[in-house]
Structures are given as structure tokens and as C-alpha cells.
Enzyme design. Structure first.
Site, mmCIF file in Angstrom:
data_model
loop_
_atom_site.group_PDB
_atom_site.id
_atom_site.type_symbol
_atom_site.label_atom_id
_atom_site.label_comp_id
_atom_site.label_asym_id
_atom_site.label_seq_id
_atom_site.Cartn_x
_atom_site.Cartn_y
_atom_site.Cartn_z
ATOM 1 N N ILE A 86 9.826 60.492 2.650
ATOM 2 C CA ILE A 86 9.278 61.886 2.938
ATOM 3 C C ILE A 86 10.509 62.861 3.211
ATOM 4 C CG2 ILE A 86 7.908 63.399 4.703
ATOM 5 C CD1 ILE A 86 6.324 61.016 4.813
ATOM 6 N N THR A 122 17.555 66.672 6.688
ATOM 7 C CA THR A 122 19.059 66.143 6.004
ATOM 8 C C THR A 122 18.862 65.779 4.715
ATOM 9 O OG1 THR A 122 18.912 64.085 7.031
ATOM 10 C CG2 THR A 122 19.720 65.705 8.359
ATOM 11 N N TRP A 126 8.746 51.752 6.340
ATOM 12 C CA TRP A 126 9.162 53.195 6.779
ATOM 13 C C TRP A 126 7.790 53.827 6.377
ATOM 14 C CZ3 TRP A 126 12.836 57.099 8.561
ATOM 15 C CH2 TRP A 126 13.729 56.501 9.071
ATOM 16 N N PHE A 128 14.920 51.966 0.532
ATOM 17 C CA PHE A 128 16.300 51.598 -0.120
ATOM 18 C C PHE A 128 16.430 50.112 -0.205
ATOM 19 C CE2 PHE A 128 20.970 51.145 0.355
ATOM 20 C CZ PHE A 128 21.539 52.296 -0.409
ATOM 21 N N GLU A 129 15.902 49.287 0.352
ATOM 22 C CA GLU A 129 15.968 47.792 0.171
ATOM 23 C C GLU A 129 15.079 47.202 -0.776
ATOM 24 O OE1 GLU A 129 15.739 49.192 3.678
ATOM 25 O OE2 GLU A 129 17.773 48.885 3.539
ATOM 26 N N HIS A 143 19.022 63.027 3.423
ATOM 27 C CA HIS A 143 18.742 61.523 3.297
ATOM 28 C C HIS A 143 17.776 61.185 1.793
ATOM 29 C CE1 HIS A 143 15.195 62.366 5.577
ATOM 30 N NE2 HIS A 143 14.830 61.380 4.874
ATOM 31 N N ARG A 180 -2.106 60.870 -1.224
ATOM 32 C CA ARG A 180 -1.780 59.816 -2.411
ATOM 33 C C ARG A 180 -1.902 58.727 -2.128
ATOM 34 N NH1 ARG A 180 0.287 64.682 -2.865
ATOM 35 N NH2 ARG A 180 0.661 65.794 -4.817
#
Ligand code: RBF
Length: 156
Positions: free
Chosen positions: A89, A93, A29, A64-65, A95, A134
Site C-alpha cells: 500500500i 515515502t 504485511w 519483498f520476501e 518505499h 480486491r
């Protein structure tokens, strides 16, 4: 207080390491960010004695993985350390808070349970500009910093 920015580290502070295997797991991502961090991370490891054969590069879908794959690699492959790279990022919502919290906690737990260094190279930013800053921009490259943190832990 002095700001910590390991991107501008002193190479003399880091011993040259031989025969250490490191896995670099990179979330895909926001890949333009994570790719740049991964490249800087691997270049830094190579500068300090690791060879191409010592570094295993593993892509995963998202941040998340990272904890699961870090644990899987730590348990099933002969590695001395794992570096997790990701970029989460803030969106519209919630998440962000769930993924960031789970990722940070999960990565820490893998290090403690597997008893090898598992480095948190995950950006959690409000927007893409902060992430780019960054990942080779005005705030250095956190991929370099993740490699430096890993090398220092391996030298302990
Ligand atoms: N993964 C990231 O690494 N960074 C993100 O900014 C990010 N944003 C996401 C936003 C939403 C709404 C969802 C559902 C997933 C997002 N993911 C992100 C992916 C997540 O880490 C994971 O790969 C998927 O949820 C599949 O388990």
C-alpha cells in the site's frame, strides 16, 4: 474492452487437477488483506481437485520476501507451482515503488528461471480501501484469481 475479473470465473473452464502440489506463500504485511486472499486462493484450489495435503501454506514477513522464498520453495520442495500473495500500500515515502517493482520483477524471474508457474497475487494499491475492495469486496477477491491463473497454467 471487457474487464478481466476472474473472481467470477466459470468453473467449467477449469479442469479438475489431481496430484499437483502448489505452494501458497503469503506476506504478513497488511495481513487482514492477505489473509482473506490466501483463504480464497486455497478454497479455489480445493474446489478443483487439490487436497489439503497438496497445498503448502507458507507465511513470509513482507512482499519483498516473496521472490526469494518462491525460488527457495521451487528449488528445494517438490511443487508444481507457486502462488505469491501480498499487499503493498502506497505510503508517504517512496518505499512503495521500490518494493512493488522489486517484487513484481523478482516473481517473474523465479517463474522464468525455475520453469514452473509462479503466480503474482500481489495488490499494489493507493490505500487500504482499494485493497479491501480486491480482497473479498466489490472488486472480487484477487486470491481466487491467483488460484484460477495457477490452475489454468498447470492444465497447459
Ligand atoms: N511489505 C508489504 O508487503 N506491503 C507493504 O505495504 C510494505 N510496506 C513497507 C513500508 C516500509 C517503509 C518498509 C521498510 C517495509 C514495508 N514492507 C511492506 C515490508 C517489506 O516487504 C519487507 O518485508 C521488509 O522491508 C523486510 O525485507
Amino acid at each position: 474492452m471487457k474487464k478481466q475479473n476472474l473472481s467470477a470465473y466459470d468453473p467449467a473452464d477449469i479442469p479438475v487437477l489431481h496430484n499437483k502440489k502448489v505452494a501458497v506463500i503469503t506476506a504478513q504485511w497488511n495481513v487482514e488483506v492477505t489473509q482473506s486472499m490466501e483463504t480464497a486462493c486455497v478454497e479455489t484450489l480445493l474446489k478443483h481437485g487439490l487436497t489439503v495435503d497438496d497445498i503448502m501454506q507458507i507465511p513470509v514477513a513482507g512482499s519483498f520476501e516473496l521472490p526469494y522464498s518462491a525460488k527457495h520453495i521451487a528449488k528445494n520442495r517438490k511443487v508444481d507451482a507457486v502462488i505469491c500473495i501480498g499487499c503493498i500500500i502506497q505510503g508517504e515515502t517512496r518505499h512503495f515503488e521500490f518494493i512493488a517493482q522489486a517484487t513484481a520483477n523478482g516473481i517473474m524471474q523465479v517463474g522464468l528461471s525455475c520453469e514452473i508457474p509462479v503466480v503474482f497475487g500481489v495488490l499494489t494499491t493507493n490505500n487500504m480501501q482499494q485493497a479491501m475492495d480486491r480482497a473479498g469486496g466489490k472488486h472480487g477477491n484477487k486470491g481466487t484469481e491467483a488460484a484460477v491463473a495457477c490452475l489454468k497454467l498447470l492444465a497447459m
